[in-house]
Write an enzyme that holds these catalytic residues in place. Structure first.
Site, PDB file in Angstrom:
ATOM      1  N   HIS A 123       0.830  -1.206   0.000  1.00 57.77           N
ATOM      2  CA  HIS A 123       0.000   0.000   0.000  1.00 57.77           C
ATOM      3  C   HIS A 123       0.870   1.265   0.000  1.00 57.77           C
ATOM      4  CE1 HIS A 123      -3.441   2.579   1.258  1.00 57.77           C
ATOM      5  NE2 HIS A 123      -2.510   3.224   1.923  1.00 57.77           N
ATOM      6  N   GLU A 124       1.885   1.300   0.865  1.00 58.50           N
ATOM      7  CA  GLU A 124       2.746   2.478   0.951  1.00 58.50           C
ATOM      8  C   GLU A 124       3.594   2.638  -0.308  1.00 58.50           C
ATOM      9  OE1 GLU A 124       2.292   4.658   3.109  1.00 58.50           O
ATOM     10  OE2 GLU A 124       1.025   3.518   4.477  1.00 58.50           O
ATOM     11  N   HIS A 127       1.633   4.250  -3.015  1.00 57.69           N
ATOM     12  CA  HIS A 127       1.547   5.716  -2.925  1.00 57.69           C
ATOM     13  C   HIS A 127       2.725   6.358  -3.663  1.00 57.69           C
ATOM     14  CE1 HIS A 127      -1.918   6.397  -0.470  1.00 57.69           C
ATOM     15  NE2 HIS A 127      -1.449   5.800   0.607  1.00 57.69           N
ATOM     16  N   GLU A 186      -6.289   6.434  -1.305  1.00 56.09           N
ATOM     17  CA  GLU A 186      -6.212   5.297  -0.389  1.00 56.09           C
ATOM     18  C   GLU A 186      -6.753   4.033  -1.050  1.00 56.09           C
ATOM     19  OE1 GLU A 186      -4.778   5.047   2.750  1.00 56.09           O
ATOM     20  OE2 GLU A 186      -3.963   6.931   2.015  1.00 56.09           O
TER      21      GLU A 186
END
Length: 264
Positions: A123-124, A127, A186
């Protein structure tokens, strides 16, 4: 005059903002170059590291670096990746442009295995590769331009009216554009991250398990209304990830499985 300036500015934005998010293929408006983002991320990371204490928990540090450097290659991004763990009981992790990623000890305390680290790591990393930081900065620039345009348009009005209009403009932009934009980031990071972890050989089902742990951890805590939050409600997040699982599981089943270790 204002309309002509805005159209000219918009045209320039279109010319310099050609970008597409990985995996999802979403078109993006980014006014910064990737080089500028990398420099900003590197500078910010250096500053954070001066002000923070790196964890002395070798198990946590080794696990985060192992997972990070296993997922990073599947992104095909030639960033100067850095992965670390900071001393704090915060249940959080973050990413800066260019692949500078930190986990707090608190989030690792509630994780059961490295696959759950991979869920958050994916997820990070998403980004970073989707350039969400640059996209948010670009939206902030546009919001500032809009505020200036409002001030110019109202320059002949009573100062009290100018103030009232500007005060109405700011929350409208925040709630109507910036916060939903963050929630969209997100969701996109969840989608891209799920694919990344699957390609790296981590079971995407552990992403659901991790967010179930988070749901139980946060149960009973007060949260702002969903429309005033930059993150989607945890249960909604779980539901959305479950919808994405079939595609991710197909990729995972074809991948070279990662050797897993439990954290505790």
């Amino acid at each position: 005059m204002i309309r002509k300036l805005f159209l000219a500015f918009s045209f320039v934005c279109i010319l310099i903002s050609c970008s597409t998010a990985p995996i999802t293929g979403r078109s993006q408006l980014i006014l910064l170059t990737e080089y500028q983002e990398l420099n900003l991320g590197s500078s910010a990371f250096s500053q954070v590291m001066k002000e923070s204490k790196v964890s002395t928990n070798k198990v946590y540090l080794d696990a985060v670096k192992k997972v990070g450097f296993r997922i990073a290659p599947v992104t095909n991004k030639n960033y100067q990746w850095e992965f670390t763990v900071l001393q704090s009981d915060q249940i959080n992790a973050w990413c800066l442009p260019g692949g500078k990623i930190a986990f707090y000890e608190g989030i690792l305390d509630i994780m059961e295995n490295e696959a759950q680290i991979a869920a958050v790591m994916g997820h990070e990393i998403a980004h970073a590769t989707a350039r969400h930081g640059g996209e948010r900065m670009s939206l902030g620039i546009l919001a500032q331009v809009g505020a200036i345009a409002v001030q110019i348009a109202m320059k002949d009005k009573d100062p009290a009216v100018q103030y009232a209009v500007l005060q109405a403009y700011i929350p409208t932009v925040l709630v109507g554009a910036i916060l939903p934009f963050s929630r969209a980031h997100e969701h996109e990071a969840d989608e891209i991250g799920l694919i990344y972890m699957a390609k790296a050989g981590y079971n995407p089902e552990e992403a659901v398990r991790f967010w179930e742990i988070m749901y139980e951890k946060n149960k009973g805590q007060k949260r702002p209304p969903a429309w005033l939050s930059t993150h989607p409600p945890t249960q909604k997040r779980i539901d959305e990830i479950k919808k994405l699982l079939p595609e991710a599981m197909e990729i995972y089943n074809l991948s070279e499985k990662a050797e897993l270790k439990v954290l505790h």
